[in-house]
Design an enzyme around this catalytic site. Structure first.
Site, mmCIF file in Angstrom:
data_model
loop_
_atom_site.group_PDB
_atom_site.id
_atom_site.type_symbol
_atom_site.label_atom_id
_atom_site.label_comp_id
_atom_site.label_asym_id
_atom_site.label_seq_id
_atom_site.Cartn_x
_atom_site.Cartn_y
_atom_site.Cartn_z
ATOM 1 N N SER A 140 11.495 44.653 -5.382
ATOM 2 C CA SER A 140 11.209 44.968 -6.779
ATOM 3 C C SER A 140 12.499 45.281 -7.524
ATOM 4 O O SER A 140 13.452 45.831 -6.949
ATOM 5 C CB SER A 140 10.292 46.196 -6.805
ATOM 6 O OG SER A 140 10.260 46.753 -8.090
ATOM 7 N N TYR A 165 7.544 55.312 -4.063
ATOM 8 C CA TYR A 165 7.304 53.863 -3.973
ATOM 9 C C TYR A 165 8.637 53.112 -3.972
ATOM 10 O O TYR A 165 8.893 52.257 -3.124
ATOM 11 C CB TYR A 165 6.427 53.395 -5.140
ATOM 12 C CG TYR A 165 6.415 51.885 -5.310
ATOM 13 C CD1 TYR A 165 5.729 51.076 -4.416
ATOM 14 C CD2 TYR A 165 7.119 51.277 -6.359
ATOM 15 C CE1 TYR A 165 5.744 49.686 -4.556
ATOM 16 C CE2 TYR A 165 7.135 49.900 -6.504
ATOM 17 C CZ TYR A 165 6.442 49.118 -5.602
ATOM 18 O OH TYR A 165 6.457 47.746 -5.728
ATOM 19 N N LYS A 169 10.733 50.642 -0.996
ATOM 20 C CA LYS A 169 11.286 49.283 -1.175
ATOM 21 C C LYS A 169 12.751 49.250 -0.750
ATOM 22 O O LYS A 169 13.194 48.327 -0.078
ATOM 23 C CB LYS A 169 11.152 48.830 -2.632
ATOM 24 C CG LYS A 169 9.719 48.560 -3.064
ATOM 25 C CD LYS A 169 9.139 47.341 -2.354
ATOM 26 C CE LYS A 169 7.659 47.184 -2.605
ATOM 27 N NZ LYS A 169 6.986 46.209 -1.752
HETATM 28 P P1 NAD Z 1 -1.770 44.230 -4.643
HETATM 29 O O1 NAD Z 1 -2.130 45.638 -4.395
HETATM 30 O O2 NAD Z 1 -2.641 43.412 -5.512
HETATM 31 O O3 NAD Z 1 -1.585 43.470 -3.252
HETATM 32 C C1 NAD Z 1 -1.165 44.128 -2.061
HETATM 33 C C2 NAD Z 1 -2.171 43.778 -0.964
HETATM 34 O O4 NAD Z 1 -1.773 44.411 0.252
HETATM 35 C C3 NAD Z 1 -3.586 44.254 -1.286
HETATM 36 O O5 NAD Z 1 -4.475 43.172 -1.122
HETATM 37 C C4 NAD Z 1 -3.864 45.350 -0.270
HETATM 38 O O6 NAD Z 1 -5.213 45.408 0.111
HETATM 39 C C5 NAD Z 1 -2.953 44.934 0.872
HETATM 40 N N1 NAD Z 1 -2.505 46.027 1.747
HETATM 41 C C6 NAD Z 1 -2.015 47.241 1.385
HETATM 42 N N2 NAD Z 1 -1.684 47.944 2.480
HETATM 43 C C7 NAD Z 1 -1.944 47.163 3.554
HETATM 44 C C8 NAD Z 1 -1.813 47.323 4.954
HETATM 45 N N3 NAD Z 1 -1.332 48.464 5.483
HETATM 46 N N4 NAD Z 1 -2.189 46.313 5.782
HETATM 47 C C9 NAD Z 1 -2.689 45.162 5.260
HETATM 48 N N5 NAD Z 1 -2.854 44.958 3.940
HETATM 49 C C10 NAD Z 1 -2.474 45.941 3.097
HETATM 50 O O7 NAD Z 1 -0.263 44.223 -5.199
HETATM 51 P P2 NAD Z 1 0.584 43.026 -5.804
HETATM 52 O O8 NAD Z 1 0.826 43.315 -7.235
HETATM 53 O O9 NAD Z 1 -0.001 41.714 -5.402
HETATM 54 O O10 NAD Z 1 1.961 43.279 -5.047
HETATM 55 C C11 NAD Z 1 2.313 42.583 -3.865
HETATM 56 C C12 NAD Z 1 3.648 43.098 -3.377
HETATM 57 O O11 NAD Z 1 4.624 42.932 -4.410
HETATM 58 C C13 NAD Z 1 3.647 44.594 -3.033
HETATM 59 O O12 NAD Z 1 4.465 44.785 -1.899
HETATM 60 C C14 NAD Z 1 4.275 45.234 -4.248
HETATM 61 O O13 NAD Z 1 4.916 46.437 -3.945
HETATM 62 C C15 NAD Z 1 5.285 44.166 -4.663
HETATM 63 N N6 NAD Z 1 5.642 44.237 -6.096
HETATM 64 C C16 NAD Z 1 4.662 44.202 -7.044
HETATM 65 C C17 NAD Z 1 4.997 44.314 -8.396
HETATM 66 C C18 NAD Z 1 3.939 44.320 -9.462
HETATM 67 O O14 NAD Z 1 4.244 44.746 -10.593
HETATM 68 N N7 NAD Z 1 2.726 43.842 -9.207
HETATM 69 C C19 NAD Z 1 6.355 44.423 -8.781
HETATM 70 C C20 NAD Z 1 7.333 44.427 -7.788
HETATM 71 C C21 NAD Z 1 6.955 44.331 -6.432
HETATM 72 N N1 UFG Z 2 3.797 51.079 -20.925
HETATM 73 C C1 UFG Z 2 3.180 51.634 -22.023
HETATM 74 N N2 UFG Z 2 1.878 52.012 -21.902
HETATM 75 C C2 UFG Z 2 1.163 51.855 -20.735
HETATM 76 C C3 UFG Z 2 1.805 51.285 -19.630
HETATM 77 C C4 UFG Z 2 3.129 50.911 -19.755
HETATM 78 O O1 UFG Z 2 3.783 51.801 -23.087
HETATM 79 O O2 UFG Z 2 -0.014 52.236 -20.687
HETATM 80 C C5 UFG Z 2 5.197 50.640 -21.055
HETATM 81 C C6 UFG Z 2 6.163 51.310 -20.093
HETATM 82 O O3 UFG Z 2 6.643 52.496 -20.644
HETATM 83 C C7 UFG Z 2 7.221 50.223 -19.926
HETATM 84 C C8 UFG Z 2 6.430 48.904 -20.051
HETATM 85 O O4 UFG Z 2 5.231 49.260 -20.737
HETATM 86 O O5 UFG Z 2 8.142 50.292 -20.978
HETATM 87 C C9 UFG Z 2 6.072 48.277 -18.713
HETATM 88 O O6 UFG Z 2 5.420 49.247 -17.895
HETATM 89 P P1 UFG Z 2 4.627 48.821 -16.578
HETATM 90 O O7 UFG Z 2 3.974 50.050 -16.033
HETATM 91 O O8 UFG Z 2 3.755 47.652 -16.849
HETATM 92 O O9 UFG Z 2 5.788 48.298 -15.611
HETATM 93 P P2 UFG Z 2 7.108 49.021 -15.107
HETATM 94 O O10 UFG Z 2 8.272 48.255 -15.659
HETATM 95 O O11 UFG Z 2 7.078 50.476 -15.348
HETATM 96 O O12 UFG Z 2 7.003 48.834 -13.530
HETATM 97 C C10 UFG Z 2 6.664 47.588 -12.909
HETATM 98 C C11 UFG Z 2 5.928 47.859 -11.613
HETATM 99 C C12 UFG Z 2 6.842 48.534 -10.634
HETATM 100 C C13 UFG Z 2 8.096 47.740 -10.467
HETATM 101 C C14 UFG Z 2 8.760 47.478 -11.800
HETATM 102 C C15 UFG Z 2 9.966 46.598 -11.675
HETATM 103 O O13 UFG Z 2 4.808 48.679 -11.852
HETATM 104 O O14 UFG Z 2 6.198 48.600 -9.391
HETATM 105 O O15 UFG Z 2 7.836 46.859 -12.681
HETATM 106 O O16 UFG Z 2 9.631 45.424 -11.023
HETATM 107 F F1 UFG Z 2 8.943 48.435 -9.675
#
Ligand code: NAD
Ligand code: UFG
Length: 354
Positions: A140, A165, A169
């Site tokens: 991330s 979190y 990572k």
């Molecule tokens: P998500 O929660 O939709 O998907 C994660 C999946 O992993 C889920 O289906 C959950 O059931 C499964 N899971 C959790 N713990 C587990 C375990 N111990 N064993 C097996 N399965 C397990 O999340 P996502 O948005 O698809 O994110 C996928 C990956 O990308 C995550 O590692 C997350 O940290 C990373 N990531 C997501 C974002 C974002 O904004 N969505 C940003 C940066 C990184």
């Molecule tokens: N925001 C609002 N109102 C809300 C939610 C978010 O104003 O209800 C704003 C936040 O302050 C930020 C922007 O919208 O400025 C984006 O916020 P998000 O929560 O959608 O995303 P973040 O950038 O905070 O974080 C996301 C993921 C993290 C990841 C990060 C960088 O949630 O897991 O992107 O990849 F680490």
């Protein structure tokens, strides 16, 4: 070990190695699983469904017209992993499984260290035991902390995370670096995602958060559909062009394609390779609201609120390295991200449970 390139669709029976997708029922995992199936890979998904539903995978199969194997289980279950690697010829692992809610991680750090760190260590142990050394890890942009300048390139230093979190990572990235140094057979991609949004254009798969969403995009779309009353805009006094937070929103389908490019790339490389997956463009919260209103034809009610603790002012990627080394770049613009999110939200107001 080389990852077998997928044969053309009429040669499916010749595929000898499969891709294991942990967390493949989740938001990014399901879209990437679809991309893998469409590209002709054989896929096994391992997911414990703590934050997802197997319905996503049924729909992935429906969209692709292809089948996958689903194992409901936990990445921390070493016996299960050993069984999986023994009974299948697995060429590479895409590791999405883990918990991802920043706020929850502050309250339940043990859950985050266990699922994310212990889960990843366990997975790597099982991979090494099975002599599978190709790994693509979901990292991330959070690992960059609060960078001094924009855009963020992979050469920027990582920084002390502001929440458990983010720590998980960074710890996983660090131990994967050590692992690769210890044994040259490892070939690892650390993909640093920026802000994934959007959904598949069919409206069949998308982001289905449990409970009240934490992230801007799902929160805003639930306001538009009438499930939530109003959006709080966290801070209007940031040093950005309109005072609200700026992020690099990337369509989940572009992100999924990035995984396929990384998978291909690591089959010819060793060690750890880091790639940013972002568009290189930053949009503010207010710009996102306007774009969503235009795409959906719905007004998004919002109120100005205090800054959210831990948020940074701006964050967008320099995606040059991924373009140069992977031949990948994000192709979908903001309007498509908004339109696809809205289509998914309208068709699935209750996520996969509706
Ligand atoms: P998500 O929660 O939709 O998907 C994660 C999946 O992993 C889920 O289906 C959950 O059931 C499964 N899971 C959790 N713990 C587990 C375990 N111990 N064993 C097996 N399965 C397990 O999340 P996502 O948005 O698809 O994110 C996928 C990956 O990308 C995550 O590692 C997350 O940290 C990373 N990531 C997501 C974002 C974002 O904004 N969505 C940003 C940066 C990184
Ligand atoms: N925001 C609002 N109102 C809300 C939610 C978010 O104003 O209800 C704003 C936040 O302050 C930020 C922007 O919208 O400025 C984006 O916020 P998000 O929560 O959608 O995303 P973040 O950038 O905070 O974080 C996301 C993921 C993290 C990841 C990060 C960088 O949630 O897991 O992107 O990849 F680490």
């Amino acid at each position: 070990m080389l990852i077998n390139t997928p044969p053309s669709s009429d040669q499916n029976s010749n595929i000898t190695s499969k891709i294991l997708v942990t967390g493949g029922a989740g938001y990014i995992g399901s879209h990437t699983t679809l991309a893998l199936l469409n590209a002709g890979f054989n896929v096994i998904v391992l997911d414990n469904l703590t934050n997802s539903s197997a319905e996503s995978l049924s729909r992935v199969q429906r969209i692709s017209g292809k089948t996958l194997e689903f194992i409901q289980g936990d990445v921390r279950d070493r016996k299960l992993l050993d069984h999986l690697f023994t009974t299948h010829s697995i060429g590479a692992v895409l590791h999405f499984a883990g918990l991802k809610a920043v706020g929850e991680s502050v309250v339940k750090p043990l859950d985050y260290f266990s699922n994310n760190v212990v889960g990843s260590v366990n997975l790597c142990e099982a991979m090494a035991h099975a002599q599978v050394f190709n790994l693509v890890f979901s990292s991330s942009a959070t690992v960059y902390g609060t960078p001094k300048e924009m855009p963020i390139s992979e050469s920027f230093p990582t920084a002390e995370p502001t929440n458990p979190y983010g720590h998980t990572k960074l710890i996983i990235e660090d131990f994967l670096q050590s692992l690769a140094k210890s044994d040259p057979r490892w070939s690892i991609a650390l993909l640093r995602y920026f802000n994934p949004v959007g959904a598949h254009q069919s409206g069949l798969i998308g982001e289905a958060p449990n409970g009240t969403p934490n992230n801007l995009m799902p929160y805003m779309s639930q306001v538009a559909i009438g499930k939530l009353k109003f959006l709080s805009v966290f801070g209007t006094d940031y040093p950005t062009h309109d005072g609200t937070g700026v992020r690099d929103y990337i369509h989940v389908l572009d992100l999924a394609d990035g995984h396929l490019s990384a998978l291909k790339a690591i089959s010819n490389r060793t060690g750890v390779n880091i790639w940013n997956l972002g568009t290189g463009i930053g949009y503010s919260v207010l710009e996102l609201i306007r774009a969503f209103e235009l795409a959906s034809g719905q007004a998004v009610t919002y109120q100005i609120a205090e800054r959210r603790p831990g948020d940074i002012a701006e964050c967008w990627a320099d995606p040059t390295k991924a373009a140069d080394e992977l031949g990948w770049k994000a192709n979908r613009g903001l309007t498509e991200m908004m339109t696809d999110t809205w289509r998914w939200q309208q068709a699935n107001p209750e996520g996969y449970g509706g």
